[in-house]
Scaffold this active site. Structure first.
Site, PDB file in Angstrom:
ATOM      1  N   HIS A  30      38.782  25.593  51.270  1.00 41.08           N
ATOM      2  CA  HIS A  30      39.699  26.676  50.904  1.00 41.08           C
ATOM      3  C   HIS A  30      40.461  27.157  52.150  1.00 41.08           C
ATOM      4  O   HIS A  30      40.393  28.314  52.549  1.00 41.08           O
ATOM      5  CB  HIS A  30      38.852  27.798  50.317  1.00 41.08           C
ATOM      6  CG  HIS A  30      39.569  28.889  49.593  1.00 41.08           C
ATOM      7  ND1 HIS A  30      40.521  29.672  50.175  1.00 41.08           N
ATOM      8  CD2 HIS A  30      39.431  29.335  48.319  1.00 41.08           C
ATOM      9  CE1 HIS A  30      40.929  30.566  49.295  1.00 41.08           C
ATOM     10  NE2 HIS A  30      40.302  30.376  48.154  1.00 41.08           N
ATOM     11  N   GLU A  80      44.533  24.420  49.653  1.00 42.68           N
ATOM     12  CA  GLU A  80      43.127  24.067  49.505  1.00 42.68           C
ATOM     13  C   GLU A  80      42.998  22.669  48.894  1.00 42.68           C
ATOM     14  O   GLU A  80      43.763  22.320  47.999  1.00 42.68           O
ATOM     15  CB  GLU A  80      42.462  25.109  48.604  1.00 42.68           C
ATOM     16  CG  GLU A  80      42.778  26.552  49.012  1.00 42.68           C
ATOM     17  CD  GLU A  80      42.486  27.571  47.929  1.00 42.68           C
ATOM     18  OE1 GLU A  80      43.178  28.624  47.896  1.00 42.68           O
ATOM     19  OE2 GLU A  80      41.601  27.314  47.088  1.00 42.68           O
TER      20      GLU A  80
HETATM   21  O1  TA6 Z   1      41.643  29.608  45.579  1.00 38.57           O
HETATM   22  C1  TA6 Z   1      42.385  30.647  45.110  1.00 38.57           C
HETATM   23  C2  TA6 Z   1      41.440  31.694  44.554  1.00 38.57           C
HETATM   24  O2  TA6 Z   1      40.648  31.177  43.556  1.00 38.57           O
HETATM   25  C3  TA6 Z   1      42.220  32.931  44.132  1.00 38.57           C
HETATM   26  O3  TA6 Z   1      42.232  33.065  42.747  1.00 38.57           O
HETATM   27  C4  TA6 Z   1      41.525  34.082  44.830  1.00 38.57           C
HETATM   28  O4  TA6 Z   1      40.535  34.627  44.070  1.00 38.57           O
HETATM   29  C5  TA6 Z   1      40.985  33.384  46.062  1.00 38.57           C
HETATM   30  O5  TA6 Z   1      40.549  32.147  45.599  1.00 38.57           O
HETATM   31  C6  TA6 Z   1      39.978  34.117  46.870  1.00 38.57           C
HETATM   32  O6  TA6 Z   1      38.746  34.165  46.275  1.00 38.57           O
HETATM   33  P1  TA6 Z   1      37.568  35.020  46.974  1.00 38.57           P
HETATM   34  O7  TA6 Z   1      36.369  34.828  46.127  1.00 38.57           O
HETATM   35  O8  TA6 Z   1      37.392  34.460  48.366  1.00 38.57           O
HETATM   36  O9  TA6 Z   1      38.045  36.438  47.025  1.00 38.57           O
END
Ligand code: TA6
Length: 299
Positions: free
Chosen positions: A167, A271
């Site tokens: 990510h 990601e």
């Molecule tokens: O990868 C994108 C995502 O799924 C967004 O929807 C947002 O929630 C982000 O990840 C961050 O997630 P987190 O659990 O780290 O706050």
């Protein structure tokens, strides 16, 4: 007697160095120093929080408001999302891998000056919800940053279904001056429109509002052109057919306690993984490797 000429000064090329230290929140971390770059990696989540080439701005964004504590995700750098992506009843959002303290197995400076560090995810109660598996993470630091998440299904009979994603939070000069290419014609789920299925029609993606998209069945590389920093970042990958593009913009930024209200202007997540309908179905005894290489060049 003629004075002997002093020996010519030996030019010391110290192969890559690794230093251990207490990072933020006194969490143990490694600093890796190579002749091209420096990197910072926490054992917590095997989380790379920092990568910077000598003559460039940092490649990875790390929030000033990030938490650094047991059981808390770090906001920024490269969280390891595994064995699930997103919310799931009874399990932490985005899985437990980013919340665990990984074991450092090895660090190896190579003759070419690169440094490779290998981590292993220790067994944990949450893992019992899945067939037995091992998970290793290999980080290679040189003029670029290469990451490999290697998962082996160690069960005899059960298929291991899981999602994985690196990510990556990229540092950008100004989000409105960024364009993302490599996804034209690819279908995606638009989380901002309740996961509506859409197709990427423009050559390049520009960010001018909240963007949260899961691009599916796309094994290709993505490039991020940053006009403010005069830099092009390339995200190459293997063993991945999903690409997620995320920027929380103003509204979501204000809702996230571990993220600064203005920080959305300086970050972009690109990601790489296998999520939702692209999840991995790993047969018994088999291994899957998700590999991502981050590189950059001045424009
Ligand atoms: O990868 C994108 C995502 O799924 C967004 O929807 C947002 O929630 C982000 O990840 C961050 O997630 P987190 O659990 O780290 O706050």
């Amino acid at each position: 007697m003629a004075k002997s000429k002093p020996e010519p000064e030996q030019k010391h090329i110290t192969p890559g160095r690794v230093a251990f230290m207490d990072g933020r929140g006194e969490l143990p971390m490694l600093e890796v120093i190579t002749e091209w770059s420096t990197a910072g990696i926490y054992l917590h989540g095997a989380h790379v929080t920092h990568f910077k080439k000598k003559d460039e701005a940092p490649l990875l964004f790390l929030s000033q408001c990030s938490r650094f504590g047991q059981g808390e995700p770090i906001r920024g750098g490269i969280p390891i999302i595994f064995p699930l992506f997103g919310p799931r009843e009874g399990l932490p959002q985005h899985g437990f891998a980013r919340l665990k303290t990984w074991e450092l197995k090895e660090f190896a400076p190579a003759p070419d000056g690169s440094v490779t560090v290998r981590f292993c995810l220790p067994d944990c109660p949450e893992a019992s919800a899945f067939p037995p598996f091992t998970a290793e993470y290999i980080v290679t630091v040189n003029a670029s940053l290469t990451l490999q998440l290697v998962v082996t299904n160690t069960s005899r009979e059960e298929t291991f279904n899981f999602e994985n994603c690196l990510h990556t939070y990229l540092e950008v000069g100004d989000i409105v001056g960024v364009s993302i290419s490599g996804l034209k014609g690819v279908s995606y789920l638009d989380k901002v429109s309740n996961f509506a299925q859409k197709v990427q029609t423009e050559d390049a993606i520009r960010i001018a509002s909240e963007v949260d998209r899961i691009y599916l069945n796309t094994p290709g590389a993505v490039e991020v052109l940053d006009s403010r920093l005069g830099r092009k970042i390339r995200v190459e990958k293997h063993g991945s057919v999903s690409t997620v593009v995320w920027n929380p913009w103003v509204g979501k930024a204000q809702q996230m306690p571990d993220f600064g209200n203005e920080e959305y202007q300086r970050m972009l997540c690109v990601e790489s993984g296998n999520v939702t309908s692209n999840l991995i179905r790993l047969p018994p005894g088999e291994t899957s490797t998700l590999k991502v290489k981050l590189s950059s060049e001045r424009q």
